[in-house]
Scaffold this motif. Structure first.
Motif, PDB file in Angstrom:
ATOM      1  N   LEU A   1       0.766  -1.233  -0.112  1.00 54.35           N
ATOM      2  CA  LEU A   1      -0.080   0.013   0.007  1.00 54.35           C
ATOM      3  C   LEU A   1       0.814   1.217   0.020  1.00 54.35           C
ATOM      4  CD1 LEU A   1      -2.697  -1.146   2.542  1.00 54.35           C
ATOM      5  CD2 LEU A   1      -3.108  -0.299   0.331  1.00 54.35           C
TER       6      LEU A   1
ATOM      7  N   LEU B   1       2.392   2.271   2.580  1.00 54.73           N
ATOM      8  CA  LEU B   1       2.269   2.957   3.830  1.00 54.73           C
ATOM      9  C   LEU B   1       3.703   2.836   4.508  1.00 54.73           C
ATOM     10  CD1 LEU B   1      -1.029   1.621   5.054  1.00 54.73           C
ATOM     11  CD2 LEU B   1      -0.609   4.019   4.622  1.00 54.73           C
TER      12      LEU B   1
ATOM     13  N   ARG C   1       3.878  11.715  -4.130  1.00 57.04           N
ATOM     14  CA  ARG C   1       2.797  11.684  -3.372  1.00 57.04           C
ATOM     15  C   ARG C   1       1.187  11.616  -4.036  1.00 57.04           C
ATOM     16  NH1 ARG C   1       0.908  13.760   1.918  1.00 57.04           N
ATOM     17  NH2 ARG C   1      -0.303  15.267   0.881  1.00 57.04           N
TER      18      ARG C   1
ATOM     19  N   LYS D   1      -1.241   8.466  -4.496  1.00 59.25           N
ATOM     20  CA  LYS D   1      -2.604   8.659  -4.197  1.00 59.25           C
ATOM     21  C   LYS D   1      -3.476   8.104  -5.244  1.00 59.25           C
ATOM     22  CE  LYS D   1      -5.594  12.345  -2.783  1.00 59.25           C
ATOM     23  NZ  LYS D   1      -5.632  13.650  -2.734  1.00 59.25           N
TER      24      LYS D   1
ATOM     25  N   ARG E   1      -3.693   4.307  -5.251  1.00 59.24           N
ATOM     26  CA  ARG E   1      -4.440   3.737  -3.995  1.00 59.24           C
ATOM     27  C   ARG E   1      -5.863   3.700  -4.325  1.00 59.24           C
ATOM     28  NH1 ARG E   1      -1.128   6.782   0.539  1.00 59.24           N
ATOM     29  NH2 ARG E   1       0.587   5.401   0.825  1.00 59.24           N
ATOM     30  N   THR E   2      -6.417   4.462  -5.199  1.00 62.55           N
ATOM     31  CA  THR E   2      -7.815   4.305  -5.666  1.00 62.55           C
ATOM     32  C   THR E   2      -7.988   3.164  -6.448  1.00 62.55           C
ATOM     33  OG1 THR E   2      -7.300   5.418  -7.961  1.00 62.55           O
ATOM     34  CG2 THR E   2      -7.869   6.817  -6.089  1.00 62.55           C
TER      35      THR E   2
ATOM     36  N   VAL F   1      -8.930  -1.894   1.346  1.00 56.90           N
ATOM     37  CA  VAL F   1      -8.240  -2.574   2.389  1.00 56.90           C
ATOM     38  C   VAL F   1      -9.247  -3.008   3.519  1.00 56.90           C
ATOM     39  CG1 VAL F   1      -6.398  -2.528   3.964  1.00 56.90           C
ATOM     40  CG2 VAL F   1      -6.476  -1.065   1.569  1.00 56.90           C
TER      41      VAL F   1
END
Lengths: 262, 264
Positions: B54, B56, B76, B80, B83-84, B88
């Protein structure tokens, strides 16, 4: 000796990294204000939390600070035969210093601690990770509305503090101790300049940013701090946040005063 | 990308926390449209692995390739955007405790899309129905049971129609009935929506029924990534020891089957 130097270096690097991280935190929190989608409701909710719910505590603090100033000022000025200057003394102390500083300190204790705890709990319960995974910017969603709300709320709370404080000073210095009403009001009016009001609002806006920045940052990075896990980690971060932002307010007060009076 | 039909590939991931080296060169391909289950003992770094996917957590060394792009090198904004595609379900569901069930599920739609409020309401209601959560929309997470929290977590994860779903120990802390509920819900939604899924789980051997591939994480490396059948027939001593420990000796190799049949 080498080990001692290594430890010192590691500590210094740690502090520098923390300052850098806090700087980046403030940057993204401010950038988040200008990022769409713009939503007014979270800001209004935060104004309620930071501003409206602090009204009572600011009202009573302002009233009693003003009353003490009236009391102390009356006795002290009478020693020099200058009790006519009470209005000026109370007004200048409140507007220039006590209003913004005490409002900042009260809001730190009341709201700063709750901001830190709220963000810290969201961090340790993976709610901030969840936001990131949903591609929702946690700075824009969580922190930016608090920054805007505090910038709006703190000057208003400071203004309330000042007005209530002036009335408190009037009540004690004039009504209770028999000072001159006309002298109190006229010296108050003539001694407070636009520059003093400006200084008051500049201070309160700076304190507003400092409070949210420091308190939210401590909560946001609670997992990176030493033993920053669980409820105990959050409680430690909250204590640190309140202490650091209170000291920061006093330091910033000196710096801003010296810059504006120069 | 070296692996065809893979949407995610971990290459040589290493990660330490202080002096403790958790991952020591993890290689793992995740095939598109299939379910990969990551198993291993507690503290082996399974959740850490998910957080690498992810973005993170950044690895000390190695690459995390998602849809042909190295997550560790993304900006960044690119991260982002990437991640769409993910949904999770966190270990503790990670629901927003100050929001109601409805607001929790609606949050990704309100924040990530320009969907009108009426449409959001409609979509959330449909998901609530799909996951048998109707009537709970006004409750807060603290008022829900463990199984319901997981279902709300999944409902939220499904809102943006993700291509890849990650489940971090979806049945931890649930009784067998609730675990079964979660598996059933998972099975049904995957059949309907056809997403790629990665599950980190302790619930062995039950989780094997859902898995297309099983990856065993031990001592910081993936010891094997294979189908459940291949895993059970693997001759590698460490893998065999694991299979026998979690499933008993009934899953034995062909040689042992023959030996058993011969009564030896």
């Amino acid at each position: 000796m080498v080990e001692w130097l290594e430890n010192l270096g590691a500590k210094a690097l740690g502090i520098l990294m923390e300052i850098g991280r806090a700087g980046v935190f403030l940057f993204w929190s401010v950038v988040g204000i200008f990022r769409p989608p713009f939503k007014i409701m979270p800001i209004i909710k935060q104004i309620h939390v930071i501003g409206a719910t602090s009204f009572t505590v600011i009202f009573f603090t302002g009233a009693f600070v003003g009353m003490v100033l009236g009391l102390q000022g009356n006795y002290t000025l009478r020693m020099f035969g200058a009790e006519g200057a009470l209005g000026s003394a109370v007004a200048l102390s409140l507007v220039r210093e006590l209003g913004p500083v005490l409002t900042g300190l009260m809001v730190t204790g009341r709201v700063g601690s709750s901001i830190c705890a709220e963000v810290g709990i969201m961090r340790i319960s993976e709610q901030i990770d969840a936001l990131e995974c949903m591609a929702i910017d946690p700075y824009r969603y969580l922190i930016s509305p608090k920054v805007v709300a505090s910038i709006i709320s703190l000057p208003l709370l400071t203004a309330i503090f000042n007005i209530v404080g002036l009335m408190g000073g009037f009540l004690v210095g004039v009504r209770l101790l028999g000072g001159s009403e006309g002298a109190y009001l006229s010296t108050m009016k003539s001694s407070v300049m636009a520059a003093d009001i400006r200084m008051c609002f500049i201070k309160s806006i700076c304190f507003a940013i400092l409070i949210v920045w420091i308190c939210a940052d401590r909560g946001y990075w609670v997992h990176k701090s030493r033993n920053g896990f669980g409820a105990e980690g959050v409680s430690r971060a909250t204590t640190h946040a309140v202490v650091i932002s209170s000291v920061a307010i006093l330091v910033a007060d000196y710096v801003i005063t010296s810059l504006l009076l120069a | 990308m070296t692996c065809e039909n893979c949407c995610i590939e971990l290459i040589g991931i290493e990660k330490s926390f202080g002096a403790q080296k958790v991952l020591r060169g993890v290689n793992l391909p995740i095939r598109r449209g299939f379910t990969t289950v990551i198993v291993g003992e507690s503290g082996q770094g399974k959740s850490v692995l998910l957080k690498h996917i992810l973005g993170l957590i950044a690895p000390d060394a190695g690459q995390v390739i998602v849809e042909g792009r190295d997550v560790t090198r993304l900006r960044r904004s690119e991260l982002k955007e990437l991640r769409t595609r993910f949904g999770v379900l966190f270990q503790g569901a990670a629901l927003f405790d100050s929001l109601t069930v409805f607001d929790n599920i609606a949050l990704p739609l309100r924040e990530r899309t320009r969907m009108p409020a009426a449409e959001v309401r409609e979509k959330v209601r449909a998901t609530l129905e799909l996951l048998d959560l109707s009537g709970s929309e006004d409750k807060y997470p603290a008022q829900l049971s463990g199984g319901m929290k997981k279902r709300v977590g999944l409902a939220r994860a499904l809102q943006l129609d993700p291509e890849i779903l990650l489940f971090d120990e979806p049945t931890t802390g649930l009784d067998p009935v609730r675990s079964h509920e979660v598996y059933q819900m998972f099975h049904e939604t995957q059949k309907k929506l056809g997403y790629t899924s990665i599950i980190v789980s302790h619930d062995i051997p039950k989780i094997f029924n859902l898995a297309d591939y099983i990856a065993l994480l031990h001592e910081g490396v993936i010891q094997i990534c294979a189908t459940p059948e291949e895993l059970q027939r693997c001759e590698k001593p460490l893998v065999r020891a694991f299979v026998e420990r979690v499933m008993g000796r009934m899953y034995s190799s062909e040689i042992e089957d023959l030996a058993l049949a011969a009564g030896i």
